[in-house]
Structures are given as structure tokens and as C-alpha cells.
Enzyme design. Structure first.
Site, PDB file in Angstrom:
ATOM      1  N   GLU A 147       0.880  -1.169   0.000  1.00 25.91           N
ATOM      2  CA  GLU A 147       0.000   0.000   0.000  1.00 25.91           C
ATOM      3  C   GLU A 147       0.910   1.210   0.000  1.00 25.91           C
ATOM      4  O   GLU A 147       1.471   1.580   1.024  1.00 25.91           O
ATOM      5  CB  GLU A 147      -0.924  -0.025   1.224  1.00 25.91           C
ATOM      6  CG  GLU A 147      -2.145   0.873   1.086  1.00 25.91           C
ATOM      7  CD  GLU A 147      -1.872   2.288   1.529  1.00 25.91           C
ATOM      8  OE1 GLU A 147      -1.570   3.121   0.637  1.00 25.91           O
ATOM      9  OE2 GLU A 147      -1.947   2.574   2.718  1.00 25.91           O
ATOM     10  N   CYS A 204      -2.104   8.813   2.691  1.00 26.13           N
ATOM     11  CA  CYS A 204      -1.830   8.280   1.359  1.00 26.13           C
ATOM     12  C   CYS A 204      -3.001   8.467   0.410  1.00 26.13           C
ATOM     13  O   CYS A 204      -2.811   8.625  -0.808  1.00 26.13           O
ATOM     14  CB  CYS A 204      -1.454   6.798   1.440  1.00 26.13           C
ATOM     15  SG  CYS A 204      -2.658   5.790   2.334  1.00 26.13           S
TER      16      CYS A 204
END
Length: 285
Positions: A56, A90
Site C-alpha cells: 500500500e 496516502c
């Protein structure tokens, strides 16, 4: 030793301790959340033993505001989407693509929102808090300076306040799709805003980076929002609320945003190895 179960926290430099753990013969699964360069380094180390990995990584996520967007609804998502945790998320809403017919209205409102935020430390319930370190602060400011050099228009913010601490003022930048500020992850309270003319152009702009973590669509026509959402290349697409969903829904990206999924049943699947046992049965007549 195949059933060995170990747990705990090991501290040290990633290039030393982290690399050793990734390459170790007893490491059977790697799940990493972090930057693209670090993820790439981990994958190179993991390749030595072909260790399964879930990555990720970064994002440059775009929200598309359609012509019938509800402005108040959009602004509430902008506030949490790019300014929560000073943009150090993110899946931050780091790009806002607005239909030309609403562009000036939305741009003015987003700038006003950014300028209205209180700046300070978290224990004072400030709406914009410091970034994690001086290095990060300077990196963000350097990216803003590069945007200026490329001809981007800094609508508000763009620098650090006079107060002590590693702050970056809420920043809205009018940019074009190919500028570095619209292509590279900033990881700070910086949003690039751009107009578009057609739905096709909006989708092309949203999909026009190396990342594909999340995306969003804002509009009142549910058929149009769903149509646009289905065309966006991202692991998770929000409609009319940034960060919509919950722990039950899968999360992860494509491209430089990584691969594999966290949360939901899909996250469990990555820890499972399917085994096929075939048996020849003797049939006695």
C-alpha cells in the site's frame, strides 16, 4: 519450523533490520504501507525468496466535481480530504477537477475554506497541525517552489507561517495536468485544482498519473456519478463523501499505489495459500 509463530516490534533502520526481516527464510508474508521507493526496495529484497507481499504505497488521488455538484457537500470533503492530518494521508484528495461551468465558484470557495482553517498544535484542536518533521516541511515547500517555476498559480498558502513548528499553510495551487505538483505525491496540505470541459476529459485527467489508490466523484445525478466512478482507475472510489466506507470494505491500489488489499475479506485472502490435494481412487469391480 513451518508452524513457528512470532510477534513483536523490532526497531532499527529499514535498510538493515527491515531488509534482514524481508529476506529471512521464516518470513512468509509481507504487508507494507509507506512510500513508493521503500516499497520498491522491499519488493527487490522479497524477490530473493519469492515472498508474497501486499503493498500500500503512495497516491495522487483526484476528486471530480461535476456540473451539478453540491458545493457544501464538496467543501466538507475537501476539508477532511486534504487538510486532515495536514495532508499526510496516502489517500488524500490532492487533486480537484472541476467542471468549467462551476470552476470559478468552486475555486473561490475552496480558497476561502483553506484560509479559514485554524493553524496550530493538535492539543489545541487546531484544524491544521504540523507536518511530521523539518525534512518533510522543506520537501513540501520545495515542491511548491517547483510548481511556481513551472508556471502554476499559488492561490493561497505556499509557505510556512512565522510560528514555531513544522507547519505548512493550507495551500491551493491552480495547475495543469502535467505539472509536477499534479503528478507527484506531496504528502502535505497542498491541493492542485484544475478545470475540465467534458466528462471524458475529467476521467482522462483523473487517470493520468502513475498512481491509482483512491478517487472521488461529486454530483447529484446518481447515474452520472456511477458512470464516472466505473471509469476511474483506482482501488477505491468515493461518491459524494471522501473517505466513505468502513473497515469492512477493501482498501488498496493499482499502479505505483501498490497491489493487494487491506481491510475486508480481501485482506484475509492475501494470507491464505490455496492447496489442491488430488487423490487417485482405486475402483474395485
Amino acid at each position: 519450523m513451518s508452524n513457528l509463530n512470532l510477534g513483536g516490534i523490532i526497531c532499527g533502520k529499514g535498510s538493515e533490520v527491515g531488509s534482514h526481516l524481508v529476506k529471512h527464510q521464516y518470513t512468509s508474508q509481507i504487508v507494507f504501507t509507506g512510500s513508493v521507493p521503500t516499497g520498491q526496495r522491499i519488493l527487490r529484497d522479497a524477490a530473493e525468496r519469492a515472498t508474497p507481499s501486499v503493498m500500500e504505497l503512495g497516491g495522487k488521488s483526484a476528486a471530480i466535481a461535476l456540473a451539478d455538484v453540491d458545493l457544501d457537500q464538496l467543501l466538507s470533503s475537501v476539508k477532511v480530504g486534504i487538510f486532515y492530518n495536514s495532508g499526510q494521508v496516502c489517500s488524500a484528495m490532492s487533486r480537484l477537477l472541476v467542471h468549467r461551468s462551476r470552476y470559478e465558484e468552486v475555486k473561490t470557495a475552496v480558497v476561502a475554506l483553506a484560509e479559514s482553517l485554524s493553524v496550530g498544535i493538535g492539543e489545541n484542536n487546531a484544524e491544521l497541525t504540523p507536518v511530521i518533521s523539518r525534512d518533510q516541511q522543506q520537501q513540501i515547500l520545495a515542491m511548491i517552489a517547483k510548481a511556481r517555476e513551472e508556471g502554476a498559480n499559488i492561490l493561497t498558502g505556499g509557505n510556512a507561517p512565522d510560528s514555531a513548528g513544522y507547519f505548512v499553510l493550507p495551500t491551493i495551487i491552480e495547475a495543469t495536468p502535467q505539472m509536477s505538483i499534479a503528478q507527484q505525491e506531496v504528502f502535505g496540505p497542498v491541493m492542485a485544482i484544475m478545470p475540465y470541459e467534458t466528462e471524458d476529459e475529467a476521467v482522462a485527467m483523473a487517470n493520468g498519473t502513475d498512481f491509482g489508490l483512491v478517487a472521488g466523484v461529486f454530483g447529484q445525478n446518481i447515474n452520472q456519478t456511477l458512470r464516472v466512478a466505473n471509469r476511474l482507475i483506482a482501488g477505491q472510489v468515493f461518491i459524494n463523501e471522501w473517505f466513505a466506507g468502513g473497515i469492512e470494505t477493501p482498501f488498496g491500489g493499482v499502479g505505483l499505489s501498490g497491489f493487494g488489499r487491506e481491510k475486508g475479506q480481501e485482506a484475509i485472502f492475501s494470507y491464505v495459500q490455496t492447496r489442491n490435494i488430488g487423490i487417485r481412487l482405486q475402483h474395485n469391480v
